[in-house]
Design a protein around this motif. Sequence first.
Motif, PDB file in Angstrom:
ATOM      1  N   TYR A 237       0.847  -1.200   0.000  1.00  0.00           N
ATOM      2  CA  TYR A 237       0.000   0.000   0.000  1.00  0.00           C
ATOM      3  C   TYR A 237       0.871   1.235   0.000  1.00  0.00           C
ATOM      4  O   TYR A 237       1.835   1.338   0.770  1.00  0.00           O
ATOM      5  N   ASN A 238       0.532   2.186  -0.853  1.00  0.00           N
ATOM      6  CA  ASN A 238       1.233   3.465  -0.880  1.00  0.00           C
ATOM      7  C   ASN A 238       0.324   4.542  -0.309  1.00  0.00           C
ATOM      8  O   ASN A 238      -0.588   5.022  -1.004  1.00  0.00           O
ATOM      9  N   PRO A 239       0.521   4.929   0.952  1.00  0.00           N
ATOM     10  CA  PRO A 239      -0.374   5.911   1.567  1.00  0.00           C
ATOM     11  C   PRO A 239      -0.331   7.268   0.879  1.00  0.00           C
ATOM     12  O   PRO A 239      -1.299   8.035   0.972  1.00  0.00           O
ATOM     13  N   GLU A 240       0.759   7.568   0.196  1.00  0.00           N
ATOM     14  CA  GLU A 240       0.844   8.858  -0.495  1.00  0.00           C
ATOM     15  C   GLU A 240      -0.178   8.958  -1.620  1.00  0.00           C
ATOM     16  O   GLU A 240      -0.746  10.026  -1.870  1.00  0.00           O
ATOM     17  N   ASP A 241      -0.418   7.834  -2.299  1.00  0.00           N
ATOM     18  CA  ASP A 241      -1.369   7.831  -3.406  1.00  0.00           C
ATOM     19  C   ASP A 241      -2.713   7.210  -3.033  1.00  0.00           C
ATOM     20  O   ASP A 241      -3.671   7.288  -3.813  1.00  0.00           O
ATOM     21  N   GLY A 242      -2.780   6.556  -1.876  1.00  0.00           N
ATOM     22  CA  GLY A 242      -4.023   5.913  -1.475  1.00  0.00           C
ATOM     23  C   GLY A 242      -4.378   4.697  -2.314  1.00  0.00           C
ATOM     24  O   GLY A 242      -5.541   4.307  -2.396  1.00  0.00           O
TER      25      GLY A 242
ATOM     26  N   VAL B 107     -10.812  -2.888  -2.242  1.00  0.00           N
ATOM     27  CA  VAL B 107     -12.034  -2.146  -1.945  1.00  0.00           C
ATOM     28  C   VAL B 107     -13.154  -3.101  -1.535  1.00  0.00           C
ATOM     29  O   VAL B 107     -13.842  -2.891  -0.530  1.00  0.00           O
ATOM     30  N   MET B 108     -13.336  -4.166  -2.310  1.00  0.00           N
ATOM     31  CA  MET B 108     -14.397  -5.128  -2.009  1.00  0.00           C
ATOM     32  C   MET B 108     -14.176  -5.801  -0.667  1.00  0.00           C
ATOM     33  O   MET B 108     -15.124  -6.031   0.095  1.00  0.00           O
ATOM     34  N   ALA B 109     -12.925  -6.128  -0.363  1.00  0.00           N
ATOM     35  CA  ALA B 109     -12.618  -6.775   0.912  1.00  0.00           C
ATOM     36  C   ALA B 109     -12.936  -5.859   2.081  1.00  0.00           C
ATOM     37  O   ALA B 109     -13.526  -6.286   3.085  1.00  0.00           O
TER      38      ALA B 109
ATOM     39  N   ILE C  69     -11.723   5.099   2.809  1.00  0.00           N
ATOM     40  CA  ILE C  69     -11.921   6.519   2.488  1.00  0.00           C
ATOM     41  C   ILE C  69     -10.793   7.037   1.598  1.00  0.00           C
ATOM     42  O   ILE C  69     -11.036   7.715   0.595  1.00  0.00           O
ATOM     43  N   SER C  70      -9.564   6.706   1.960  1.00  0.00           N
ATOM     44  CA  SER C  70      -8.416   7.155   1.165  1.00  0.00           C
ATOM     45  C   SER C  70      -8.482   6.620  -0.255  1.00  0.00           C
ATOM     46  O   SER C  70      -8.167   7.328  -1.224  1.00  0.00           O
ATOM     47  N   MET C  71      -8.895   5.371  -0.389  1.00  0.00           N
ATOM     48  CA  MET C  71      -9.012   4.785  -1.718  1.00  0.00           C
ATOM     49  C   MET C  71     -10.126   5.446  -2.522  1.00  0.00           C
ATOM     50  O   MET C  71      -9.963   5.727  -3.722  1.00  0.00           O
ATOM     51  N   CYS C  72     -11.249   5.720  -1.875  1.00  0.00           N
ATOM     52  CA  CYS C  72     -12.351   6.397  -2.575  1.00  0.00           C
ATOM     53  C   CYS C  72     -11.898   7.754  -3.101  1.00  0.00           C
ATOM     54  O   CYS C  72     -12.205   8.135  -4.240  1.00  0.00           O
ATOM     55  N   GLU C  73     -11.168   8.482  -2.271  1.00  0.00           N
ATOM     56  CA  GLU C  73     -10.684   9.795  -2.686  1.00  0.00           C
ATOM     57  C   GLU C  73      -9.703   9.681  -3.852  1.00  0.00           C
ATOM     58  O   GLU C  73      -9.762  10.454  -4.821  1.00  0.00           O
ATOM     59  N   ALA C  74      -8.807   8.696  -3.775  1.00  0.00           N
ATOM     60  CA  ALA C  74      -7.837   8.495  -4.853  1.00  0.00           C
ATOM     61  C   ALA C  74      -8.520   8.073  -6.145  1.00  0.00           C
ATOM     62  O   ALA C  74      -8.138   8.517  -7.241  1.00  0.00           O
ATOM     63  N   LEU C  75      -9.522   7.233  -6.038  1.00  0.00           N
ATOM     64  CA  LEU C  75     -10.211   6.723  -7.225  1.00  0.00           C
ATOM     65  C   LEU C  75     -11.052   7.791  -7.896  1.00  0.00           C
ATOM     66  O   LEU C  75     -11.139   7.850  -9.132  1.00  0.00           O
ATOM     67  N   ALA C  76     -11.670   8.650  -7.103  1.00  0.00           N
ATOM     68  CA  ALA C  76     -12.489   9.717  -7.679  1.00  0.00           C
ATOM     69  C   ALA C  76     -11.660  10.623  -8.579  1.00  0.00           C
ATOM     70  O   ALA C  76     -12.153  11.135  -9.596  1.00  0.00           O
ATOM     71  N   LYS C  77     -10.399  10.787  -8.224  1.00  0.00           N
ATOM     72  CA  LYS C  77      -9.518  11.675  -8.994  1.00  0.00           C
ATOM     73  C   LYS C  77      -9.170  11.117 -10.370  1.00  0.00           C
ATOM     74  O   LYS C  77      -8.809  11.879 -11.269  1.00  0.00           O
ATOM     75  N   VAL C  78      -9.243   9.794 -10.531  1.00  0.00           N
ATOM     76  CA  VAL C  78      -8.782   9.200 -11.786  1.00  0.00           C
ATOM     77  C   VAL C  78      -9.908   8.524 -12.568  1.00  0.00           C
ATOM     78  O   VAL C  78      -9.645   7.759 -13.499  1.00  0.00           O
ATOM     79  N   GLN C  79     -11.158   8.810 -12.209  1.00  0.00           N
ATOM     80  CA  GLN C  79     -12.268   8.264 -12.990  1.00  0.00           C
ATOM     81  C   GLN C  79     -12.268   8.882 -14.384  1.00  0.00           C
ATOM     82  O   GLN C  79     -12.041  10.080 -14.553  1.00  0.00           O
TER      83      GLN C  79
ATOM     84  N   VAL D  87     -17.383   1.161  -7.902  1.00  0.00           N
ATOM     85  CA  VAL D  87     -18.757   1.620  -7.660  1.00  0.00           C
ATOM     86  C   VAL D  87     -19.305   0.971  -6.392  1.00  0.00           C
ATOM     87  O   VAL D  87     -19.952   1.627  -5.561  1.00  0.00           O
ATOM     88  N   HIS D  88     -19.025  -0.301  -6.233  1.00  0.00           N
ATOM     89  CA  HIS D  88     -19.444  -1.030  -5.028  1.00  0.00           C
ATOM     90  C   HIS D  88     -18.894  -0.367  -3.771  1.00  0.00           C
ATOM     91  O   HIS D  88     -19.644  -0.051  -2.831  1.00  0.00           O
ATOM     92  N   GLY D  89     -17.601  -0.099  -3.748  1.00  0.00           N
ATOM     93  CA  GLY D  89     -16.976   0.453  -2.557  1.00  0.00           C
ATOM     94  C   GLY D  89     -17.354   1.894  -2.289  1.00  0.00           C
ATOM     95  O   GLY D  89     -17.645   2.269  -1.136  1.00  0.00           O
ATOM     96  N   ILE D  90     -17.364   2.711  -3.324  1.00  0.00           N
ATOM     97  CA  ILE D  90     -17.699   4.125  -3.137  1.00  0.00           C
ATOM     98  C   ILE D  90     -19.149   4.277  -2.699  1.00  0.00           C
ATOM     99  O   ILE D  90     -19.464   5.077  -1.802  1.00  0.00           O
ATOM    100  N   THR D  91     -20.041   3.490  -3.282  1.00  0.00           N
ATOM    101  CA  THR D  91     -21.454   3.589  -2.906  1.00  0.00           C
ATOM    102  C   THR D  91     -21.680   3.079  -1.492  1.00  0.00           C
ATOM    103  O   THR D  91     -22.478   3.657  -0.735  1.00  0.00           O
ATOM    104  N   TYR D  92     -20.984   2.021  -1.105  1.00  0.00           N
ATOM    105  CA  TYR D  92     -21.057   1.576   0.292  1.00  0.00           C
ATOM    106  C   TYR D  92     -20.611   2.693   1.224  1.00  0.00           C
ATOM    107  O   TYR D  92     -21.254   2.951   2.258  1.00  0.00           O
ATOM    108  N   ALA D  93     -19.518   3.345   0.894  1.00  0.00           N
ATOM    109  CA  ALA D  93     -18.999   4.407   1.748  1.00  0.00           C
ATOM    110  C   ALA D  93     -19.993   5.576   1.844  1.00  0.00           C
ATOM    111  O   ALA D  93     -20.140   6.188   2.907  1.00  0.00           O
ATOM    112  N   ILE D  94     -20.680   5.870   0.751  1.00  0.00           N
ATOM    113  CA  ILE D  94     -21.738   6.892   0.783  1.00  0.00           C
ATOM    114  C   ILE D  94     -22.878   6.431   1.685  1.00  0.00           C
ATOM    115  O   ILE D  94     -23.345   7.168   2.565  1.00  0.00           O
ATOM    116  N   ASN D  95     -23.336   5.210   1.470  1.00  0.00           N
ATOM    117  CA  ASN D  95     -24.486   4.687   2.216  1.00  0.00           C
ATOM    118  C   ASN D  95     -24.229   4.617   3.708  1.00  0.00           C
ATOM    119  O   ASN D  95     -25.173   4.660   4.512  1.00  0.00           O
TER     120      ASN D  95
END
Length: 344
Positions: free
Chosen positions: A163-168, A198-200, A223-233, A261-269
């Motif tokens: 895991y690279n915490p700098e990039d999430g 994300v799924m795990a 959360i960090s992964m969701c933020e990183a992923l939103a930037k590169v959609q 989508v599964h992970g980000i939507t779970y985090a929203i919900n």
Amino acid sequence: MELTNQYFMDKWPDVGKIIVTNKPRASNIWTRAVYYEGLMALHKINPKKEYYQYAYDWAEFHKWNLRDGDTYTRNADNQCAGQTYIDLYKIDPAPHKIKFIKASIDSMMNTDKIDDWTWIDAIQMGMPIFAQLGSLYKDDAYYERMYEMYAYTKNKMGANGLYNPEDGLWWRDGDFDPPYNEPNGEDCYWSRGNGWVVMALVRVLELIPEDEPHRKEYESDLISMCEALAKVQRSDGFWNVSLHDPTNFGGPETSGTAMFVHGITYAINNGLIDRKKFLPVALNGWNAMVNKAVHPNGFLGYLQSTGKEPKEGQPLSYDKIPDFEDYGLGAFLLAGYEIHQLAH
């Protein structure tokens, strides 16, 4: 969800049929096991008898055991089927349903070895089973061992953890640690590899208690992964197979997109991330898959074949059939479940 699932059930009416690609494989390998995770999510929304029966018959065919009857495997891929066995047990408890998967995990618990998950896909295949057993038996030891193995992969596997915490984001395995890089010089963050993590995390957070000591870290990582992923959609709603290099086999890809989508939507919900900011990300991803990947007959296009990096199964297309259709559908159904929860 029903359309895509029915396509698959119609194509594979025999749940025990050997899967033949480059070689024959039993039908309880990890690819099929991930499909059944998705089917069980669909069953939660629409508890049709035929959905339950399809999963039950699959487990019965394999006598509720792991791939090729190898009960005491430490290979997370081959343990993955146990996730659905446990879900089926929870619907109708009977000891034989979880006998083998519990024996497999308990055999790992009886050692001090924690470095089994050398590739990040394994986090999804194996980690949730520890959470399931911990929840089922109210035994914190499963949670603690699960965390030890996760933390080892995250912080120590490869050069300095995967895991690279700098990039999430996560490197798929030690082969992709720096100085390995993509053609544009960026780190290689494979879409589906990150999707497995994300799924795990979602699966684990669904299962562990609110006061589990490591819950905040799991939440923070998601959360960090969701933020990183939103930037590169991508602008079309999908994600590229190479998250930081859109020029390396760029284009729509369904499996990683479904997992995100599964992970980000779970985090929203579940109130982990800001709904207003992230809802467009989730909906754009879901609508992209529904409008551009789902065929009228339910087949899923733009699905990358099995492998470990962006080049696998390329080039992708709307019509190309991957070597396995099952895990991508499982991820799509899990994404659909969380999208459904947005309105419920």
